[in-house]
Write an enzyme that holds these catalytic residues in place. Structure first.
Site, PDB file in Angstrom:
ATOM      1  CG  ASP A  27      -1.931   1.049   1.237  1.00  0.00           C
ATOM      2  OD1 ASP A  27      -2.568   1.211   0.192  1.00  0.00           O
ATOM      3  OD2 ASP A  27      -2.074   1.749   2.242  1.00  0.00           O
ATOM      4  CB  THR A  84      -1.714   6.046  -2.199  1.00  0.00           C
ATOM      5  OG1 THR A  84      -1.529   4.636  -2.047  1.00  0.00           O
ATOM      6  CG2 THR A  84      -2.899   6.466  -1.357  1.00  0.00           C
ATOM      7  CB  THR A  85       0.978   3.134  -5.854  1.00  0.00           C
ATOM      8  OG1 THR A  85       0.753   2.481  -4.609  1.00  0.00           O
ATOM      9  CG2 THR A  85       2.355   2.812  -6.352  1.00  0.00           C
ATOM     10  CG  ASP A 129      -6.488   0.306  -0.627  1.00  0.00           C
ATOM     11  OD1 ASP A 129      -6.462   1.161   0.276  1.00  0.00           O
ATOM     12  OD2 ASP A 129      -5.461  -0.137  -1.185  1.00  0.00           O
TER      13      ASP A 129
HETATM   14  P1  ADP Z   1      -2.664   2.207  -6.126  1.00  0.00           P
HETATM   15  O1  ADP Z   1      -2.018   2.463  -4.799  1.00  0.00           O
HETATM   16  O2  ADP Z   1      -2.372   3.300  -7.094  1.00  0.00           O
HETATM   17  O3  ADP Z   1      -4.106   1.866  -6.028  1.00  0.00           O
HETATM   18  P2  ADP Z   1      -2.319  -0.539  -6.926  1.00  0.00           P
HETATM   19  O4  ADP Z   1      -1.149  -1.389  -6.583  1.00  0.00           O
HETATM   20  O5  ADP Z   1      -3.616  -0.831  -6.272  1.00  0.00           O
HETATM   21  O6  ADP Z   1      -1.881   0.955  -6.702  1.00  0.00           O
HETATM   22  O7  ADP Z   1      -2.496  -0.633  -8.497  1.00  0.00           O
HETATM   23  C1  ADP Z   1      -3.492   0.030  -9.185  1.00  0.00           C
HETATM   24  C2  ADP Z   1      -3.332  -0.176 -10.671  1.00  0.00           C
HETATM   25  O8  ADP Z   1      -3.478  -1.563 -11.003  1.00  0.00           O
HETATM   26  C3  ADP Z   1      -4.420   0.548 -11.442  1.00  0.00           C
HETATM   27  O9  ADP Z   1      -3.862   1.209 -12.552  1.00  0.00           O
HETATM   28  C4  ADP Z   1      -5.345  -0.569 -11.876  1.00  0.00           C
HETATM   29  O10 ADP Z   1      -6.062  -0.270 -13.055  1.00  0.00           O
HETATM   30  C5  ADP Z   1      -4.395  -1.701 -12.063  1.00  0.00           C
HETATM   31  N1  ADP Z   1      -5.053  -3.014 -11.987  1.00  0.00           N
HETATM   32  C6  ADP Z   1      -5.796  -3.507 -10.976  1.00  0.00           C
HETATM   33  N2  ADP Z   1      -6.264  -4.733 -11.276  1.00  0.00           N
HETATM   34  C7  ADP Z   1      -5.785  -5.053 -12.487  1.00  0.00           C
HETATM   35  C8  ADP Z   1      -5.897  -6.198 -13.351  1.00  0.00           C
HETATM   36  N3  ADP Z   1      -6.599  -7.250 -13.001  1.00  0.00           N
HETATM   37  N4  ADP Z   1      -5.249  -6.156 -14.526  1.00  0.00           N
HETATM   38  C9  ADP Z   1      -4.513  -5.082 -14.883  1.00  0.00           C
HETATM   39  N5  ADP Z   1      -4.376  -3.981 -14.122  1.00  0.00           N
HETATM   40  C10 ADP Z   1      -4.999  -3.951 -12.951  1.00  0.00           C
HETATM   41 MG    MG Z   2      -5.093   0.242  -5.295  1.00  0.00          MG
END
Ligand code: ADP
Ligand code: MG
Length: 546
Positions: free
Chosen positions: A65, A98-99, A394
């Site tokens: 996270d 957040t990332t 989240d």
């Molecule tokens: P954040 O802290 O930004 O939420 P995450 O590690 O949760 O970071 O990653 C979010 C990113 O992962 C988003 O761009 C989202 O669209 C992408 N994402 C989530 N699930 C999938 C999936 N099944 N396939 C491809 N991309 C995905």
């Molecule tokens: Mg996320």
């Protein structure tokens, strides 16, 4: 330092003040910000890695996270801290993404550095970035699809997307169902939209059992047990006293030594204490309370008296739980027992102690306000439950954000490629340097799909080429399938996110980038105040990649 016509130097700053100016200041600030982004970058997306953070007392957090990583890292550099702030804003506003926000900010600054090297003035870059950010919000809004309160299927997919690749992954079907149910339970629909109070959802961690044993409790679950084994385990039609002072005889503030010579006096002293406790319990009983939740301690003797009166009591209930109980049961939190009256008591259909694994919890169900729920997160170790809890938070944030604005986009890099495409086109209506800045902004958007690909071990150049080609053919939701490496329709595959996650990330990334770019002078009031890269818990290269 400057000089007047007599060539006398004039000092306006104290001796030990350190100052960096111009390109040097910009370079350092941008570098610091980029380091922060670099650090969290490897965690982005379903295939992102986790970080292990060890604090000064040795306690360990394993997490994926963004905001948790940055908060635990103890970042010291001022402009790096500004980047951490946007992660916090994102967390407060949406609860997820957040990332993404931090990685976008890092990339915007990286691109800006290229422009600075071409002697483009920071104010021109700032202007271009602002224009681009505004256009980006417009494009995202136009892309977004509507969602309704009734659309459980889409809401479930939003919750599931938030949990993909996190500790909650293995049970994401079950958990996303619980999340949607919890959010809907605490929402109310009215003619101007939907109001939701996230505080009505309590997330409680309970060690033992597997994640798949997580459940939703209608009411409030407290990680507590009865203070005395002869108290009732279950109270129906409970009348609940919420007390934030101790049910003890106050020990005197100053350490006083009481010397008692006569054994009778000793007895009298003890009797007096017992009497005071008895009176306290009598007062509680007189209010007709059948359950007591106390924020402080309950004396052993008082526990015994309470048990004799058939009252169920728990002590050291946290302040926030007491507040939640107050909201859920309609009870008033009382400080002075002599004020306690029947009308202050909260009401619940059932209060009971229930066994979970090897431990007990107290559940307060059928509350006066039915909008209180507890999502009980189970897991086999402390680290597992903590990370599952963060993923569930989240998911709750995303589901609420989707319901509030009723707008949803697909993810997997699709919106960012679409943004890059639209912003490139947009830049053509501007001339010269401004156009370059908008173009740089457009290119920076592609860092999201590129990072998703990199983290999945795919070739980012191939992936971006294919994605761009797909978007040129007008398939707006083409994103990257991080498991197969192929282009997919992210909407059809159910990778869905609230619109707000994207608009907020773009806005705050652009804001912080502009703010950092406009700084050309760093004046620090003492030698130890001067920002130095590589200190304060952030070595160059961030926390290292593995
Ligand atoms: P954040 O802290 O930004 O939420 P995450 O590690 O949760 O970071 O990653 C979010 C990113 O992962 C988003 O761009 C989202 O669209 C992408 N994402 C989530 N699930 C999938 C999936 N099944 N396939 C491809 N991309 C995905
Ligand atoms: Mg996320």
């Amino acid at each position: 330092m400057s000089s007047n016509k007599d060539n006398q130097p004039i000092f306006i700053l104290a001796d030990n003040t350190k100052r960096t100016t111009g390109r040097e200041a910009q370079r350092m600030n941008i570098l610091a910000a980029k380091l922060v982004a670099e650090t969290v970058r490897t965690t982005l997306g379903p295939k992102g890695m986790d970080k292990m953070l060890v604090d000064s007392v040795g306690s360990i957090t394993v997490t994926n996270d963004g905001v948790t990583i940055l908060e635990e890292m103890n970042i010291d550099h001022p402009s790096a801290k500004m980047i951490v702030e946007i992660a916090k804003t994102q967390e407060d506003e949406v609860g997820d993404g957040t990332t993404t926000a931090v990685v976008l900010a890092g990339e915007l600054l990286k691109k800006a550095e290229g422009l600075l090297d071409q002697e483009i003035h920071p104010t021109v870059i700032a202007k271009g970035y602002r224009l681009a950010a505004e256009k980006a919000r417009e494009v995202l809004n136009a892309m977004a699809e509507n969602i309704t309160f009734e659309d459980d299927d889409l809401l479930g997919k939003i919750a599931m997307t938030a949990m993909t690749g996190k500790g909650a992954e293995a049970s994401k079907e079950l958990l996303s169902g619980l999340v949607v149910k919890a959010v809907k339970r605490v929402s109310s629909k009215h003619k101007d939209g939907i109001s939701i109070d996230q505080d009505d959802i309590k997330i409680e961690k309970k060690l033992g059992g597997g994640v798949e044993e997580s459940s939703l409790i209608e009411g409030i679950a407290l990680d507590k047990e009865r203070v005395h084994s002869s108290m009732p385990k279950k109270v129906e039609s409970a009348k609940i006293a919420l007390i934030d002072s101790a049910i003890e005889v106050k020990s005197t503030e100053i350490d006083a030594k009481i010397s008692i010579s006569d054994p009778e006096k000793m007895q009298a002293f003890l009797d007096m204490e017992e009497n005071m406790l008895r009176k306290m319990v009598d007062r509680i009983a007189a209010s007709k309370a059948s359950v007591v939740f106390c924020q402080k301690g309950i004396d052993d003797t008082a526990q015994h008296f309470l048990a004799k009166k058939g009252i169920l009591a728990a002590r050291r209930v946290t302040k926030s739980d007491l507040e939640k109980l107050s909201k859920a049961t309609g009870g008033k939190i009382i400080n002075d027992l002599s004020d306690l009256q029947e009308k202050d008591l909260g009401k619940a259909g059932v209060v009971e102690e229930v066994r979970f694994g090897d431990e007990q919890m107290i559940l307060v169900k059928d509350c006066k306000n039915p909008k209180s729920v507890t999502l009980l997160v189970r897991g086999s170790t402390e680290h597992v439950v903590a990370e599952v809890k963060r993923a569930v938070e989240d998911a709750i944030g995303d589901t609420i954000a989707a319901l509030r604005s009723q707008k949803v986009v697909a993810g997997a890099g699709a919106p960012e490629i679409e943004l890059a495409k639209s912003l490139h086109k947009f830049s053509e209506s501007f001339g010269g340097r401004e156009q370059l800045a908008i173009k740089a902004f457009a290119e920076a958007m592609e860092v999201i799909p590129r990072t998703l690909a990199e983290n999945a071990g795919l070739d980012p150049i191939d992936v971006l080429t294919e994605l761009r080609a797909a978007h040129d053919k007008k398939s707006n939701w083409s994103g990257i399938n991080v498991f197969s490496g192929k282009v997919m329709d992210a909407w059809k595959e159910g990778v869905l996110e609230p619109l707000k996650i994207k608009t907020q990330a773009v806005s705050s990334a652009a804001e912080v980038a502009v703010m950092i770019l406009r700084i050309d002078d760093v004046i620090a009031g003492g030698p130890d105040k001067m920002p130095v890269l590589g200190q304060g818990g952030m070595p160059p290269g961030g926390m290292g990649e593995y």
